[in-house]
Design an enzyme around this catalytic site. Structure first.
Site, PDB file in Angstrom:
ATOM      1  CD  GLU A   1       1.268  -3.477  -5.560  1.00 57.99           C
ATOM      2  OE1 GLU A   1       1.612  -2.639  -4.711  1.00 57.99           O
ATOM      3  OE2 GLU A   1       0.092  -3.589  -5.966  1.00 57.99           O
TER       4      GLU A   1
ATOM      5  CE  LYS B   1       3.486   0.184   1.396  1.00 62.02           C
ATOM      6  NZ  LYS B   1       3.042   0.850   0.151  1.00 62.02           N
TER       7      LYS B   1
ATOM      8  CG  ASP C   1      -1.840   4.399  -0.719  1.00 59.82           C
ATOM      9  OD1 ASP C   1      -1.714   3.191  -0.972  1.00 59.82           O
ATOM     10  OD2 ASP C   1      -1.189   5.296  -1.302  1.00 59.82           O
ATOM     11  CB  SER C   2      -4.989  -0.743  -0.592  1.00 60.34           C
ATOM     12  OG  SER C   2      -4.682  -1.147   0.729  1.00 60.34           O
TER      13      SER C   2
ATOM     14  CG  ASP D   1       0.967   2.994   1.957  1.00 61.27           C
ATOM     15  OD1 ASP D   1       2.188   2.751   1.896  1.00 61.27           O
ATOM     16  OD2 ASP D   1       0.104   2.293   1.382  1.00 61.27           O
TER      17      ASP D   1
END
Ligand code: KIV
Length: 258
Positions: free
Chosen positions: A181, A112, A44-45, A82
């Site tokens: 992360e 994810k 979703d970046s 995502d």
């Protein structure tokens, strides 16, 4: 042959590093797959290319649209998608519905989701029981930007222990891999040693079982990269120069040449 979640776990057992990158469209996914990337994350970046300030506004429909495009470009890599903000946190039913749509409509092999707090662990358990492969994500979780900011997580003994416990609980709930992360390298090493499933690091040091980066950062396309990203080529400059050359040739009537 397409890579399976089981094969990723075997890569950890064999001590072979897992290579992961993000993709948001068919063309880039095709290039990454042909270059031998093991895992392609429709992250979703993607918010960045849609012009959003952070990942919160992304919808399930947007993720489905881009995940279908990515899937069409991939033959070998495992494709993970995502689940966007508030498409799985509300209830187990909501998570099963959203993850089910991802698998049914896109052909991706896994989803994810972010967080390792008790309710999320319960959600992961139920998704896995429903036959849906899940990848976890702890440490800096961008969907919690308004609580955590984008700072490194797990710097104190207390927060490090919380992240370690979340990772252990997610493994027990059945995730096949977990993204770590922006946490200290020694914490990522400790988690990697403790878990039997692979850890995929981003800003978490070299001791993880694999690494993931956002492809637009790697290619130098992003306006601003996070501190832990490595820019391997500067496509922003290359594209700018190509566009300027084209514009000059059009204005000077040098293109086309006939
Ligand atoms: O959305 C994304 O690209 C991600 C990676 C940063 C792991 O979650």
């Amino acid at each position: 042959m397409a890579i399976t979640t089981q094969q990723l776990i075997q890569l950890k057992q064999q001590g072979r590093a897992i290579v992961a990158l993000t993709a948001w469209d068919c063309a880039i996914a095709h290039i990454l797959d042909a270059a031998g990337v093991d895992l392609i994350l429709v992250g979703d970046s993607m918010a960045a290319i849609l012009g959003y300030k952070n990942t919160l506004p992304i919808t399930l429909e947007e993720m489905l649209h881009h995940a279908k495009a990515v899937r069409r470009g991939v033959k070998r890599a495992l494709v993970v998608v995502d689940l966007p903000f508030l498409t799985y946190q509300e209830s187990v039913q909501q998570a099963i519905y959203s993850a089910g749509r991802v698998l049914k409509e896109t052909g991706a092999q896994a989803v994810k989701l972010e967080g390792g707090y008790p309710a999320m662990v319960e959600t992961v358990t139920r998704l896995v029981q429903a036959g849906i492969p899940v990848m976890g994500h702890v440490g800096l979780t961008p969907q919690s930007v308004h609580q955590l900011g984008l700072r490194q997580q797990g710097k104190t003994e207390e927060t490090a222990e919380k992240i370690l416990n979340e990772a252990i609980s997610l493994e027990q709930a059945g995730v096949f891999a977990i993204v770590l992360e922006h946490i200290p390298a020694d914490l990522a090493m400790q988690i990697t040693q403790k878990l039997s499933i692979p850890t995929i690091g981003i800003g978490a040091g070299s001791h993880c079982d694999g690494q993931v980066l956002v492809t637009s950062d790697v290619l130098g396309l992003s306006e601003k990269q996070p501190p832990f990203a490595k820019v391997y080529t500067n496509l922003r400059e290359t594209i700018t120069q190509a566009v300027k050359d084209y514009a000059t040739e059009v204005r000077e009537r040098k293109f086309p040449e006939y």
